[in-house]
Each structure stands twice: as structure tokens, then as C-alpha cells.
Write a protein that holds these residues in place. Structure first.
Motif, PDB file in Angstrom:
ATOM      1  N   GLY A  35     -52.446 -85.408  44.485  1.00 37.75           N
ATOM      2  CA  GLY A  35     -52.238 -85.652  43.066  1.00 37.75           C
ATOM      3  C   GLY A  35     -53.307 -86.564  42.512  1.00 37.75           C
ATOM      4  N   ARG A  38     -52.245 -92.476  39.044  1.00 37.93           N
ATOM      5  CA  ARG A  38     -52.024 -92.724  37.616  1.00 37.93           C
ATOM      6  C   ARG A  38     -52.003 -94.189  37.249  1.00 37.93           C
ATOM      7  N   SER A  39     -51.326 -95.037  38.024  1.00 43.69           N
ATOM      8  CA  SER A  39     -51.232 -96.446  37.643  1.00 43.69           C
ATOM      9  C   SER A  39     -50.890 -97.311  38.850  1.00 43.69           C
ATOM     10  N   VAL A  46     -48.449 -95.460  41.499  1.00 45.66           N
ATOM     11  CA  VAL A  46     -47.830 -94.188  41.142  1.00 45.66           C
ATOM     12  C   VAL A  46     -48.872 -93.072  41.223  1.00 45.66           C
ATOM     13  N   VAL A  47     -48.469 -91.966  41.879  1.00 47.29           N
ATOM     14  CA  VAL A  47     -49.311 -90.782  41.987  1.00 47.29           C
ATOM     15  C   VAL A  47     -48.620 -89.646  41.262  1.00 47.29           C
ATOM     16  N   GLU A  48     -49.328 -89.017  40.309  1.00 52.07           N
ATOM     17  CA  GLU A  48     -48.814 -87.824  39.629  1.00 52.07           C
ATOM     18  C   GLU A  48     -49.131 -86.635  40.526  1.00 52.07           C
ATOM     19  N   LEU A  49     -48.105 -85.942  40.980  1.00 52.49           N
ATOM     20  CA  LEU A  49     -48.263 -84.897  41.985  1.00 52.49           C
ATOM     21  C   LEU A  49     -48.761 -83.584  41.397  1.00 52.49           C
ATOM     22  N   ASP A  50     -49.566 -82.864  42.183  1.00 53.19           N
ATOM     23  CA  ASP A  50     -50.070 -81.545  41.808  1.00 53.19           C
ATOM     24  C   ASP A  50     -49.045 -80.457  42.099  1.00 53.19           C
ATOM     25  N   LYS A  56     -42.290 -85.008  39.642  1.00 58.48           N
ATOM     26  CA  LYS A  56     -43.629 -84.930  39.090  1.00 58.48           C
ATOM     27  C   LYS A  56     -44.478 -86.129  39.496  1.00 58.48           C
ATOM     28  N   GLN A  57     -43.813 -87.208  39.960  1.00 59.69           N
ATOM     29  CA  GLN A  57     -44.512 -88.412  40.369  1.00 59.69           C
ATOM     30  C   GLN A  57     -43.913 -88.932  41.663  1.00 59.69           C
ATOM     31  N   SER A  59     -44.012 -92.761  43.966  1.00 59.39           N
ATOM     32  CA  SER A  59     -44.501 -94.139  44.009  1.00 59.39           C
ATOM     33  C   SER A  59     -44.490 -94.625  45.453  1.00 59.39           C
TER      34      SER A  59
END
Length: 76
Positions: A35, A38-39, A46-50, A56-57, A59
Motif C-alpha cells: 500500500g 499515509r500518515s 497508517v498504510v492505505e492498502l492496495d 482499506k487501511q 495501522s
């Protein structure tokens, strides 16, 4: 990495970049997710997943990286 502050600082430099996170999911089991970082927050990132999953995220804590329960690889 030797401290949580150093881990957070390193991740701060890669916000918005593609990452692969490998986490321990039990004895001899690992989960690999890809992913975008993101922050970062004081104790987690936090990782926004592909992936097309219900989540969808994801942590993760910096302590997990320090204890080698989570490995983060940055795309080249």
C-alpha cells in the motif's frame, strides 16, 4: 533501527510512498500487505492498502518494527 524516535523519523521521510509491510501473524506465519504510507502518529503509522478487502487501511506500531514483528520495505 535502535529507537522508536529513529523509526518514526525514517517513516516520516517516506510518507506518500509505496510500501510493503510483512507482519508476523502467528507461529511461523506471516502476512504481506502492500500500500501507501499515509500518515505517522506518535506511536503508530497508517498504510492505505492496495488490496480489495473490507479493510482499506492498516495501522502498525513502531514498537513492532523495533521488536522485529513487522518489517517495512519501501519501493525503489
Amino acid at each position: 533501527m535502535s529507537s522508536i524516535e529513529e523509526i518514526k523519523s525514517r517513516l516520516d521521510n517516506h510518507i506518500g510512498e509505496a510500501v510493503t509491510v510483512v507482519s508476523q501473524a502467528g507461529r511461523k506465519k506471516f502476512t504481506e500487505r502492500s500500500g501507501v504510507l499515509r500518515s505517522t502518529f506518535p506511536s503508530l503509522f497508517v498504510v492505505e492498502l492496495d488490496e480489495d478487502t473490507q479493510f482499506k487501511q492498516a495501522s502498525y506500531s513502531y514498537a513492532d518494527i523495533l521488536t522485529k514483528n513487522v518489517q517495512v520495505d519501501f519501493a525503489e
